[in-house]
Design a protein around this motif. Structure first.
Motif, mmCIF file in Angstrom:
data_model
loop_
_atom_site.group_PDB
_atom_site.id
_atom_site.type_symbol
_atom_site.label_atom_id
_atom_site.label_comp_id
_atom_site.label_asym_id
_atom_site.label_seq_id
_atom_site.Cartn_x
_atom_site.Cartn_y
_atom_site.Cartn_z
ATOM 1 N N ILE A 82 0.657 -1.125 0.111
ATOM 2 C CA ILE A 82 -0.033 -0.075 0.023
ATOM 3 C C ILE A 82 0.925 1.335 0.016
ATOM 4 N N ASP A 83 0.641 2.116 -0.977
ATOM 5 C CA ASP A 83 1.035 3.576 -0.959
ATOM 6 C C ASP A 83 0.510 4.638 0.044
ATOM 7 N N ILE A 84 1.029 5.117 1.012
ATOM 8 C CA ILE A 84 0.172 6.218 1.734
ATOM 9 C C ILE A 84 0.696 7.490 1.742
ATOM 10 N N LEU A 85 0.111 8.503 1.534
ATOM 11 C CA LEU A 85 0.472 10.065 1.746
ATOM 12 C C LEU A 85 0.028 10.494 2.933
ATOM 13 N N THR A 86 0.739 11.176 3.925
ATOM 14 C CA THR A 86 0.525 11.778 5.034
ATOM 15 C C THR A 86 1.541 12.806 5.194
ATOM 16 N N ASN A 87 0.877 13.765 6.272
ATOM 17 C CA ASN A 87 1.480 14.784 6.488
ATOM 18 C C ASN A 87 2.791 14.546 7.342
ATOM 19 N N ASP A 88 2.649 13.709 8.495
ATOM 20 C CA ASP A 88 3.554 13.491 9.521
ATOM 21 C C ASP A 88 3.617 11.871 9.341
ATOM 22 N N LEU A 142 2.118 6.343 12.240
ATOM 23 C CA LEU A 142 2.812 5.312 12.039
ATOM 24 C C LEU A 142 2.186 4.099 12.829
ATOM 25 N N PRO A 143 2.238 4.285 14.119
ATOM 26 C CA PRO A 143 1.581 3.234 14.929
ATOM 27 C C PRO A 143 0.129 3.082 14.676
ATOM 28 N N SER A 144 -0.694 3.947 14.701
ATOM 29 C CA SER A 144 -2.190 3.688 14.438
ATOM 30 C C SER A 144 -2.349 3.001 13.110
ATOM 31 N N LEU A 145 -1.587 3.460 12.029
ATOM 32 C CA LEU A 145 -1.777 3.006 10.584
ATOM 33 C C LEU A 145 -1.242 1.456 10.529
ATOM 34 N N LEU A 146 -0.217 0.946 11.262
ATOM 35 C CA LEU A 146 0.037 -0.186 11.496
ATOM 36 C C LEU A 146 -0.985 -1.138 11.849
ATOM 37 N N ARG A 147 -1.197 -0.586 13.043
ATOM 38 C CA ARG A 147 -2.418 -1.429 13.818
ATOM 39 C C ARG A 147 -3.889 -1.561 12.842
ATOM 40 N N SER A 148 -4.123 -0.396 12.222
ATOM 41 C CA SER A 148 -5.395 -0.640 11.436
ATOM 42 C C SER A 148 -5.156 -1.555 10.277
ATOM 43 N N ILE A 149 -3.908 -1.945 9.502
ATOM 44 C CA ILE A 149 -3.485 -2.587 8.611
ATOM 45 C C ILE A 149 -3.640 -4.060 9.163
ATOM 46 N N ALA A 150 -3.115 -4.228 10.359
ATOM 47 C CA ALA A 150 -3.060 -5.729 10.841
ATOM 48 C C ALA A 150 -4.603 -6.272 11.298
ATOM 49 N N ASP A 151 -5.313 -4.928 11.876
ATOM 50 C CA ASP A 151 -6.675 -5.535 12.200
ATOM 51 C C ASP A 151 -7.703 -5.837 10.899
ATOM 52 N N ALA A 152 -7.095 -5.285 9.740
ATOM 53 C CA ALA A 152 -7.709 -5.591 8.523
ATOM 54 C C ALA A 152 -7.683 -6.778 8.007
ATOM 55 N N GLY A 153 -6.538 -7.652 8.448
ATOM 56 C CA GLY A 153 -6.289 -8.822 7.796
ATOM 57 C C GLY A 153 -5.127 -9.033 7.052
ATOM 58 N N ALA A 154 -4.362 -8.045 7.187
ATOM 59 C CA ALA A 154 -3.040 -7.859 6.308
ATOM 60 C C ALA A 154 -1.625 -8.302 7.207
ATOM 61 N N SER A 155 -0.701 -8.808 6.528
ATOM 62 C CA SER A 155 0.369 -9.074 7.301
ATOM 63 C C SER A 155 1.569 -8.028 6.944
ATOM 64 N N VAL A 156 2.086 -7.443 7.823
ATOM 65 C CA VAL A 156 3.021 -6.283 7.438
ATOM 66 C C VAL A 156 4.375 -6.970 7.250
#
Lengths: 315, 393
Positions: free
Chosen positions: A266-272, A277-291
């Motif tokens: 996934i390519d993500i654009l963000t201001n900071d 990053l912590p909440s982003l990785l948690r959300s991806i994991a919760d959605a069933g993807a393995s980082v």
């Protein structure tokens, strides 16, 4: 910022040579313990600005004060607050390191035991104590550079001005110089640092003024400058599993502006990126993807300079 | 002012360390003064051999042989030998044994006594022009006194020129009041002033002073080249302080070099500079003028090399024009006048005044004054321009 911590204040500096405006309305300030960088390519007006700040050069217009005192070619009292390290080596080759230090120390009013103590201290800090009685023409390039900076520190200035101190310096000496500047800043000295190396400005400077064609195009912390020109962090997450769901979940994370599925992730654009990053990785994991991996690309000052001036720093 | 002394002290340390100032300020001028005084005697030490052929043996010829020519011998610049005949005299002159010979023909006194023209002949050698000129001058003075002598000057290998006599006057009364010619008197006066050793010591000292004093302001260009000038200006030191410190270094170098040269040439070469106070004042004036002129020259240039070149050309030109290589006594009038624009001429003139038999310190003061004025005028221009070098524009 209160007046008691303002070390350098310069406003509306102008300098022209004929029709060419070398410096056109430059103004900035530096507070106690702050390192301010003037970042710009060769010929941008950095050295001319510094020369006016130090009182080396008559200015067409503008004001400079150091510790609240005006400074100019003929107004010399405030010069005692400044330690100036020119871009080129400024030491006497036919004098020893100790004689060089003693000479400049006396010009700054140091005498007797104080002069001796400061000379010894600088020789120790610069690692030249063992070679103190050798003429500097016998020194290596790195040793000369260290002495060149040491002379600027001899009288314990409030404001240290370094004009591209790493140009033509080997990597080892360059690192030593950057370490020294970081240490001095940490000890409370105000530092004005000019460079055309983006990495140095990013590493050393609390605030940066981007200068080109004699004008400060933008000024602020690195983050402020990046935001100013609308540059955003790019985060690439390498993931396996339900990547589409993970991308959708990422879009819902606070601070994410865009999240798109790409090959292998996934390519993500963000201001900071650092904040989300912590909440982003948690959300991806919760959605069933393995980082499997994360790559963060933050916009740098090079990109900012390019955006502001339409050219690269080294053009 | 403390900062100016600090800057001057640093510059002096550098100059002493690289030995350039010692070589240019002391060793070179002393060596040249010694060599020149040995190899190139000045006109004051001129000496020649004159012959006299007195075929007359009368009272008028006795005036020349007994009064005029012995006076020349007494003055110390000629010896006199009596020769029996003209042919021998000509041969001796042509052979170089004599500088010139006076030939008084038989019947010379009778001719004058009876109101007829008489001829006195000078035989000279084209290779001893100065001896011949002086002999001619002596004879001309004599002829004017007796006022009836036609003077012939014969180069040993050349023709004759004749000075027409005037009317015959009362010979006996003139003989009674005859005095040596003015030219002989002038030569006597000069010989009492600077000796060769003094002249060349003074000449080389003032000439090389312009090389020594230049080190002061010239070092501003060195500072700029090696990048130390911005650091000097960044220090809490005014631009004028830097310039004065530099000029002070040049002044001290010049003063020390001049003092050492005066002492060394006195002790080792036997030079006689004259009254110490007067010499000190002249040396001071010389150093001030050299500092000023070299400051002006150095600041006209953009690089050290250019400045050194210009200063060398200026120093040598002024030295030649100022009469440091040869005396200007016999130079054309306009050259003598033109030389007065140079500090060298005034310095040597001041020493001349000081060294004359009746010379006092007061006699040297005009020269000291001119030297100081030259130094002040050129120095003001030089220092103003030097300040521009210091302050970036």
């Amino acid at each position: 910022m209160g007046g008691t911590t303002r070390v350098l204040d310069c406003r509306g500096l102008h300098k022209s040579y004929g029709d060419r405006k070398a410096v056109d309305g430059v103004g900035f300030h530096i507070d106690l313990g702050e390192t301010y960088g003037l970042l710009g390519p060769n010929g941008a007006g950095k050295t001319t600005t510094i020369s006016m700040v130090c009182g080396l050069l008559t200015r067409d217009a503008g004001e400079v004060t150091v510790i609240g005192e005006p400074i100019d070619v003929g107004q010399i009292h405030a010069k005692r607050w400044i330690g100036y390290v020119p871009q080129d080596l400024a030491i006497y080759p036919d004098l020893t390191a100790e004689e060089n230090l003693a000479f400049f120390g006396r010009l700054y009013g140091l005498t007797g035991k104080k002069l001796k103590a400061r000379t010894n201290a600088v020789l120790e800090v610069t690692g030249l104590a063992d070679r103190r009685d050798d003429k500097t023409e016998e020194y290596s390039g790195g040793m000369k550079r260290r002495l060149n900076i040491g002379i600027g520190l001899l009288h314990e200035p409030r404001l240290l001005i370094l004009d591209e101190p790493t140009v033509g310096v080997d990597p080892q000496s360059r690192n030593a110089i950057l370490d020294s500047v970081e240490q001095l800043s940490g000890e409370g000295m105000a530092v004005l640092y000019t460079t055309h190396y983006m990495e140095e400005a990013e590493r050393l400077c609390d605030r940066v003024g981007i200068i080109d064609q004699g004008q400060i195009k933008a000024e602020g912390t690195r983050r402020e400058l990046v935001e100013l020109v609308g540059q955003r962090d790019r985060v690439r997450v390498v993931a396996e599993g339900d990547v589409d769901a993970a991308a959708a979940a990422a879009r819902l994370v606070d601070g994410v502006e865009e999240a798109n599925r790409s090959d292998g992730g996934i390519d993500i654009l963000t201001n900071d990126a650092r904040v989300i990053l912590p909440s982003l990785l948690r959300s991806i994991a919760d959605a069933g993807a393995s980082v499997k991996g994360v790559d963060v690309v933050e916009p740098d000052l090079e990109a900012v300079f390019l955006h502001l001036t339409g050219k690269a720093l080294r053009d | 002012m403390r900062a100016a002394f600090i800057i001057a002290g640093k510059d002096l340390r550098q100059r002493i360390r690289d030995r350039s100032a010692i070589i240019m300020g002391i060793i070179a001028p002393f060596a040249l003064a010694a060599i020149f005084s040995l190899l190139l005697p000045t006109s004051q030490s001129f000496h020649t051999e004159y012959g006299v052929v007195d075929l007359d043996r009368g009272p008028v010829s006795a005036l020349l042989t007994s009064q005029v020519l012995p006076g020349v011998v007494e003055a110390g610049f000629a010896d006199l030998t009596e020769i029996d005949d003209r042919a021998s005299a000509a041969a001796m002159v042509e052979g170089g044994e004599m500088g010139a010979a006076f030939v008084i023909p038989e019947g010379f006194s009778d001719a004058i006594a009876s109101g007829r023209d008489a001829t006195l002949t000078i035989i000279g050698n084209v290779d001893a022009a100065l001896a011949t000129q002086i002999a001619e001058a002596i004879a001309t003075g004599y002829a004017e006194e007796v006022n009836a002598v036609s003077l012939s000057v014969a180069a040993a290998l050349g023709g004759f020129t004749t000075v027409q006599p005037g009317a015959i006057a009362d010979l006996s009364s003139r003989a009674a009041v005859f005095e040596p010619s003015i030219l002989v008197e002038e030569a006597e006066a000069d010989s009492k002033q600077m000796s060769d050793k003094t002249f060349y010591s003074a000449s080389m000292a003032i000439m090389f002073l312009f090389f020594t004093a230049q080190f002061g302001i010239l070092s501003l260009l060195s500072e700029r080249r090696q990048g130390t000038l911005p650091r000097l200006v960044a220090a809490p030191v005014g631009p004028w302080t830097i310039v004065i410190g530099k000029a002070l270094a040049g002044f001290v170098l010049g003063a020390v070099a001049m003092t050492v040269l005066i002492v060394a040439s006195t002790l080792l070469l036997g030079a006689d500079w004259g009254n110490p106070l007067g010499v000190a004042l002249l040396a001071l004036g010389g150093v001030v003028s050299a500092t000023g002129v070299s400051a002006m020259a150095a600041t006209m240039a953009k690089t050290e090399e250019q400045a050194s070149g210009w200063n060398a050309i200026l120093a040598m030109s002024l030295a030649v024009l100022g009469g440091t290589f040869f005396s200007l006594d016999r130079a054309p009038e306009f050259v003598s006048s033109l030389s007065l624009i140079t500090p060298h001429a005034w310095f040597l003139r001041g020493l001349d005044e000081l060294g004359s038999a009746s010379g006092t310190v007061a006699d040297a003061l005009p020269a000291v004054g001119v030297l100081l004025v030259i130094g002040a005028a050129t120095g003001a221009v030089g220092l103003m321009r030097a300040r521009r070098l210091v302050v970036g524009r």
